[in-house]
Structure formats: C-alpha cells, structure tokens
Design an enzyme around this catalytic site. Sequence first.
Site, PDB file in Angstrom:
ATOM      1  CB  SER A  15      -0.963   0.020   1.192  1.00 48.12           C
ATOM      2  OG  SER A  15      -1.912  -1.006   1.052  1.00 48.12           O
ATOM      3  CB  THR A  60      -4.787  -4.855   6.938  1.00 52.15           C
ATOM      4  OG1 THR A  60      -4.827  -6.216   6.544  1.00 52.15           O
ATOM      5  CG2 THR A  60      -3.445  -4.548   7.545  1.00 52.15           C
ATOM      6  CE  LYS A  64      -9.307  -5.776   5.882  1.00 55.01           C
ATOM      7  NZ  LYS A  64      -9.615  -6.401   4.600  1.00 55.01           N
ATOM      8  CG  ASN A  85     -10.819  -1.511   2.864  1.00 54.75           C
ATOM      9  OD1 ASN A  85     -11.718  -0.669   2.855  1.00 54.75           O
ATOM     10  ND2 ASN A  85     -10.197  -1.885   1.765  1.00 54.75           N
ATOM     11  CG  ASP A 100     -11.217  -5.258   1.159  1.00 50.54           C
ATOM     12  OD1 ASP A 100     -10.225  -4.716   0.636  1.00 50.54           O
ATOM     13  OD2 ASP A 100     -11.271  -5.592   2.348  1.00 50.54           O
ATOM     14  N   GLY A 121     -14.652 -19.659   0.547  1.00 51.00           N
ATOM     15  CA  GLY A 121     -14.221 -18.949   1.752  1.00 51.00           C
ATOM     16  C   GLY A 121     -15.363 -18.126   2.316  1.00 51.00           C
ATOM     17  CB  ILE A 202      -8.761 -12.043  -3.154  1.00 47.93           C
ATOM     18  CG1 ILE A 202      -8.525 -13.038  -2.016  1.00 47.93           C
ATOM     19  CG2 ILE A 202     -10.220 -11.969  -3.515  1.00 47.93           C
ATOM     20  CD1 ILE A 202      -9.040 -12.496  -0.680  1.00 47.93           C
ATOM     21  CE1 TYR A 204      -2.606  -8.099  -2.218  1.00 50.13           C
ATOM     22  CE2 TYR A 204      -0.224  -8.178  -2.505  1.00 50.13           C
ATOM     23  CZ  TYR A 204      -1.335  -7.793  -1.765  1.00 50.13           C
ATOM     24  OH  TYR A 204      -1.172  -7.130  -0.581  1.00 50.13           O
ATOM     25  N   GLY A 225      -5.439 -11.094  -8.309  1.00 44.70           N
ATOM     26  CA  GLY A 225      -5.508 -10.284  -7.102  1.00 44.70           C
ATOM     27  C   GLY A 225      -4.877  -8.909  -7.248  1.00 44.70           C
TER      28      GLY A 225
HETATM   29  P1  ATR Z   1      -9.774 -12.813   5.215  1.00 47.79           P
HETATM   30  O1  ATR Z   1     -10.077 -11.530   5.924  1.00 47.79           O
HETATM   31  O2  ATR Z   1      -8.561 -12.745   4.330  1.00 47.79           O
HETATM   32  O3  ATR Z   1     -10.959 -13.395   4.520  1.00 47.79           O
HETATM   33  P2  ATR Z   1     -10.201 -14.678   7.377  1.00 47.79           P
HETATM   34  O4  ATR Z   1     -11.371 -13.895   7.831  1.00 47.79           O
HETATM   35  O5  ATR Z   1      -9.262 -15.225   8.398  1.00 47.79           O
HETATM   36  O6  ATR Z   1      -9.302 -13.841   6.371  1.00 47.79           O
HETATM   37  O7  ATR Z   1     -10.750 -15.890   6.455  1.00 47.79           O
HETATM   38  C1  ATR Z   1      -9.919 -16.852   5.913  1.00 47.79           C
HETATM   39  C2  ATR Z   1     -10.732 -17.783   5.020  1.00 47.79           C
HETATM   40  O8  ATR Z   1      -9.835 -18.708   4.405  1.00 47.79           O
HETATM   41  C3  ATR Z   1     -11.756 -18.617   5.769  1.00 47.79           C
HETATM   42  O9  ATR Z   1     -12.851 -18.870   4.923  1.00 47.79           O
HETATM   43  C4  ATR Z   1     -10.965 -19.899   6.067  1.00 47.79           C
HETATM   44  O10 ATR Z   1     -11.769 -21.035   6.286  1.00 47.79           O
HETATM   45  P3  ATR Z   1     -12.295 -21.404   7.788  1.00 47.79           P
HETATM   46  O11 ATR Z   1     -13.518 -20.586   8.020  1.00 47.79           O
HETATM   47  O12 ATR Z   1     -12.564 -22.867   7.721  1.00 47.79           O
HETATM   48  O13 ATR Z   1     -11.167 -21.069   8.719  1.00 47.79           O
HETATM   49  C5  ATR Z   1     -10.192 -20.038   4.778  1.00 47.79           C
HETATM   50  N1  ATR Z   1      -8.978 -20.843   4.904  1.00 47.79           N
HETATM   51  C6  ATR Z   1      -7.826 -20.484   5.486  1.00 47.79           C
HETATM   52  N2  ATR Z   1      -6.901 -21.473   5.387  1.00 47.79           N
HETATM   53  C7  ATR Z   1      -7.507 -22.494   4.723  1.00 47.79           C
HETATM   54  C8  ATR Z   1      -7.099 -23.810   4.301  1.00 47.79           C
HETATM   55  N3  ATR Z   1      -5.861 -24.266   4.551  1.00 47.79           N
HETATM   56  N4  ATR Z   1      -7.988 -24.563   3.635  1.00 47.79           N
HETATM   57  C9  ATR Z   1      -9.219 -24.108   3.378  1.00 47.79           C
HETATM   58  N5  ATR Z   1      -9.681 -22.887   3.746  1.00 47.79           N
HETATM   59  C10 ATR Z   1      -8.836 -22.085   4.418  1.00 47.79           C
END
Ligand code: ATR
Length: 261
Positions: A15, A60, A64, A85, A100, A121, A202, A204, A225
């Site tokens: 950023s 971040t 958030k 954000n 975002d 996700g 998303i 990058y 991303g």
């Molecule tokens: P962000 O703000 O970047 O979305 P977050 O709120 O921590 O970060 O969300 C991370 C996402 O990635 C979640 O959907 C997480 O799944 P869980 O709800 O089961 O934790 C997913 N995620 C992270 N690591 C993962 C992995 N190794 N396999 C599958 N999903 C994963």
Amino acid sequence: MQFAVIGHPIAHSLSPMLHETWLKAAGLFGCYTMVDVEADQLDTFVQQVRARQFDGINVTIPHKSTIIPFLDRLEPAAVRAGAVNTVYWDGDELVGANTDGTGFARALATRTHAKNSLVIGAGGAARGIIPMLPGHVTVTNRTNQTAERVAVEFGQSAVPWSRTLDLTPYDVIINTTSVGMAPAIDQTPIELTATTALICDIIYRPTPTRLLREATANGLDTLDGVLMFVLQAAEAFERFTGHPPDLALGEQVIRKQLEEF
Ligand code: ATR
C-alpha cells in the site's frame, strides 16, 4: 498529507508504494507509512487520527471489525460487510468504508455480468465481496457452519466444501481463502473440472496462483488479485484526496514490484 496502513503484524505491505506513487502523480505532497498497532493500542491510535495526525488510514487484520466502534459513521458497504478497510475524514466526521468489495465488483463488471457466482471462503474478504456480486451467490467454506451462517446473513446459499465440487452451475468462481498464497504456492482450493467460469483469486502473492495457472491452462478467463488490490486502493485514495488515481500506473508499479519478490 499523512496516511498509513495499520495492522498487526504488518510487514511488506504494498500500500505505501502504491499510494505514494499516486500522490506524486497527482502533484500532492504526502507520505504513506505502515504502523504496527496491537489490539490494545487501537484506541490510542484512533485518538491520534482524531487529533488530525492522519488524513486517512487503511485498516488490515486484525482491526477491520474492532475499529468500528471508534468511528462516527460507516458507509453502507462497511455496514453490510461488518468490516472497514478505509477510514477517512468527511468534514469533522471519521468515516469507515469497505472498498474491498467495491473494487472487486468494478474489476468484475469490466469482464462479465455474473449471474451465478461461487465464493470459496467465508471470512472477512468474502463478506466484503458477497454483497457486491450481482446475481445469485453460493458460498463454500472449509468450516461449513461459517458458510451457512454467511449465506443466511446475505440471503444466499451454501454448499459443503469439496475439492471436487460440481462447478457446472457457476459463471464466476472466486477464491477468497489464503489457499495458494506464498509460501504454500503449490496449493489450490478446488479442481477445475467441467467449468467455463471466469476464475478469480484475491491472492496477489504470487500472481498468478496455481488456481489461475490451471484456469489459463484449461482455456478459462481469469482475474487476478493485483487488479483487485489496485482497485480497492484506488477507491481509498479517492476518498482520502478527492483525486481519482491513475489505475494503469498503479497496476504497472505493483506488478513490477511483485516480480522482484
Ligand atoms: P480474510 O479476511 O482474508 O478473509 P479470514 O477472515 O481469516 O481472512 O478468512 C480466511 C478464510 O480462508 C476462511 O474462509 C478460512 O476457512 P475457515 O472458516 O474454515 O477457517 C479459509 N482458509 C484459510 N486457510 C484455509 C485452508 N488451509 N484450507 C481451506 N480454507 C482455508
């Protein structure tokens, strides 16, 4: 003008470089720094913003959502996402925005009119993006309960997580998880079989991810991303300064920087 991105831990944010490139190109004097703010320091930091030590900040992980009670007002997209954000001044009011999802929606709209999207996700990034998608959205997540909760909240549907999910119903597929992010660059969240969808990631770092490389190898369109990162930053920059930034310049600077990692 003084800007910052805050988070904890905060390292290697792109950023500052992007915003400083745009400040310079717009003929504005200013600097954009990174500030490591721990959870229990957030209150004190926002007081510094209120004392006009900052003209705007980006926010971040992990702040958030927790920054919301310290702000005067939220834009509708930030209310829907439950996450902020970008924080900027509107007169005497400190306003929270979530760029975002809007950045992503703009990038997507240049490519296709999504009717049926699959979001992989259900975390903060997914919450920003889901309400901005036109048409129907299906959410899938490693923790199925979270996917179901998010789907209900946004009036959409959820399907159980599987690497071999039936992808035929979708015209857009978006990875919002960290699967495939450096250093685990050989990972991918789903197998791309029987699909003609536009594939978006998303992540990058790296770009393209394994998911996007496989999409390209299968002849599918992709959206990476970098574009999404530049567009969310552009929407923040416009709120900070009132100037629309040079998107092509921003994208060029970030892609060049990422090549050097
Ligand atoms: P962000 O703000 O970047 O979305 P977050 O709120 O921590 O970060 O969300 C991370 C996402 O990635 C979640 O959907 C997480 O799944 P869980 O709800 O089961 O934790 C997913 N995620 C992270 N690591 C993962 C992995 N190794 N396999 C599958 N999903 C994963």
